[in-house]
Design a protein around this motif. Sequence first.
Motif, PDB file in Angstrom:
ATOM      1  N   ASN A  65       0.843  -1.195   0.000  1.00 40.73           N
ATOM      2  CA  ASN A  65       0.000   0.000   0.000  1.00 40.73           C
ATOM      3  C   ASN A  65       0.877   1.243   0.000  1.00 40.73           C
ATOM      4  O   ASN A  65       1.931   1.269   0.650  1.00 40.73           O
TER       5      ASN A  65
ATOM      6  N   GLU B   3       1.321   4.825   1.266  1.00 36.11           N
ATOM      7  CA  GLU B   3       0.902   5.814   2.252  1.00 36.11           C
ATOM      8  C   GLU B   3       1.344   7.216   1.831  1.00 36.11           C
ATOM      9  O   GLU B   3       0.592   8.176   1.936  1.00 36.11           O
ATOM     10  N   TYR B   4       2.589   7.316   1.335  1.00 39.78           N
ATOM     11  CA  TYR B   4       3.161   8.616   0.994  1.00 39.78           C
ATOM     12  C   TYR B   4       3.495   8.701  -0.498  1.00 39.78           C
ATOM     13  O   TYR B   4       4.224   7.862  -1.025  1.00 39.78           O
TER      14      TYR B   4
ATOM     15  N   LEU C 210      -2.089  10.660  -7.462  1.00 36.33           N
ATOM     16  CA  LEU C 210      -2.901  10.195  -6.325  1.00 36.33           C
ATOM     17  C   LEU C 210      -3.895   9.127  -6.776  1.00 36.33           C
ATOM     18  O   LEU C 210      -4.109   8.123  -6.086  1.00 36.33           O
TER      19      LEU C 210
ATOM     20  N   SER D  79      -3.261   5.634  -5.141  1.00 38.32           N
ATOM     21  CA  SER D  79      -4.139   5.616  -3.955  1.00 38.32           C
ATOM     22  C   SER D  79      -3.391   6.055  -2.697  1.00 38.32           C
ATOM     23  O   SER D  79      -3.671   5.588  -1.583  1.00 38.32           O
ATOM     24  N   ALA D  80      -2.405   6.929  -2.857  1.00 35.82           N
ATOM     25  CA  ALA D  80      -1.639   7.431  -1.712  1.00 35.82           C
ATOM     26  C   ALA D  80      -2.533   8.247  -0.782  1.00 35.82           C
ATOM     27  O   ALA D  80      -3.488   8.894  -1.226  1.00 35.82           O
ATOM     28  N   LYS D  81      -2.208   8.220   0.496  1.00 35.73           N
ATOM     29  CA  LYS D  81      -2.996   8.948   1.496  1.00 35.73           C
ATOM     30  C   LYS D  81      -2.495  10.383   1.681  1.00 35.73           C
ATOM     31  O   LYS D  81      -3.264  11.284   1.977  1.00 35.73           O
ATOM     32  N   LYS D  82      -1.168  10.568   1.560  1.00 39.56           N
ATOM     33  CA  LYS D  82      -0.578  11.880   1.806  1.00 39.56           C
ATOM     34  C   LYS D  82       0.422  12.207   0.700  1.00 39.56           C
ATOM     35  O   LYS D  82       1.040  11.312   0.114  1.00 39.56           O
TER      36      LYS D  82
ATOM     37  N   PRO E 131      -4.246  16.573  -0.121  1.00 37.53           N
ATOM     38  CA  PRO E 131      -3.545  16.337   1.152  1.00 37.53           C
ATOM     39  C   PRO E 131      -2.044  16.561   1.017  1.00 37.53           C
ATOM     40  O   PRO E 131      -1.229  15.650   1.201  1.00 37.53           O
TER      41      PRO E 131
END
Length: 448
Positions: free
Chosen positions: A157, A159-160, A194, A198-201, A226
């Motif tokens: 996954n 995240e960044y 993004l 599917s990065a969160k940040k 974000p």
Amino acid sequence: MLTFASNTFKHGVHPPENKDETNKLPIRQFPFAPVIILPMTQHIGKPAVPVVREGQEVARGQLVAKADGYMSVPMHAPVSGTVRKITNVPLIGGLVSTGIFIEPFPFSGQEVLEGEPISLHASPEKILQGIQDAGIVGLGGAAFPTHVKLKIPEGKNCEYLIINGIECEPYLTTDHRVMLEQSDDIFIGIRYLLKATSAKKVLIGIEANKQDAADLLSSKTPIDLPIQVKVVPVKYPQGAEKMLITALTGFEVPSGGLPIDVGAVVVNVATTAEIGRLLPHGRGIQERVVTITGPGIKKKGNNLIPIGTPLRYVLEQVGAVENISEVYMGGPMMGVSASNLDISITKGTSGIVVFGDDNLKKIDKIYPCIKCGACVDACPISLNPSRLGILAKNEAYDLMAEQYHLLDCFECGSCSYVCPSNIPLVQYFRLAKGIVRKRKAAKPTVHA
């Protein structure tokens, strides 16, 4: 949001920056050369395959070579003109590649063919395909196919999403000017990235010597994204992926690992801008920003140069000195010295740094290692370059890889830079890595 990150990686060096002569100069359009020479080998992976024939007329932006499989990208015509010949052309390292020679039409313009736009609402797979179709590779110098880098492995996954605006290489100001002049494209590119990862940040890393770029991007950040702009201390090689991840997140990519192993994907800021500029129009990349500088250049600057422009023509246009000693494609730390002037500007050419005979210190002798430890203190990944150098001289290449982590070296040149004995350590390691990889490839696969 703008923040200042006090964290950084261990060790590193502080070579003179030499950016002041070009970091205030805006990007200028470079003229078309009398002939564009487009090598099919411009990226890591399989070369592109020509789809045009000699004598064929092509329009600027038209597909002229297709990708040869997944680990490959296509090529697009940098200029409207006639394909004069398709034959072997020299590459920077002395090798050869198939190349397409295009003679521009008289008064050829800057108009580019429109393609099929890629919507921001498209699926991740569609966006990745659009990035490959646009021929986009890492523009920081590595030229790794971007669609391959963005494909998140099963079970991992992101995240960044880290946007790399560090540009720690001396002399180069390409990314700096892109951040100042192409911020809208950068944010559009981030939206595509993004969706693809599917990065969160999103973390935009910028060194403290580019505060104006950090302030601009922070002030223009869309409120629905974000994004955090992080300013980090100036240190080389801060722009290396693993070093930047540590500086921005505190995580360390394990030996032999990839950024996604710690939940990160790193994309160069100029690559991000190209994604934002090309995908909405379905276009292919046919030019890039290149810093042309160094003591051997009279007309220094940041130029938008058609890919395939011959290096000799570039130097003629910017007024290179007559007594050229070295021409680096890229910066002086990680760039490669041009073997001749008949090579072309490629997608991975971030800079051209020229030195005359009077500008370089002549190294007339290499002395034995005195075991001072300067290279150990400089190495950003805590290798022992001194020991590796001794093993390389004794051709103990397998031992270098198995016990001393040779393949973790990313050839930043910090060890060579600080060595008082003038030992070309990074050249030793580059040779050793090539031999180790050839030996591994030659070993027969054992099936159970």
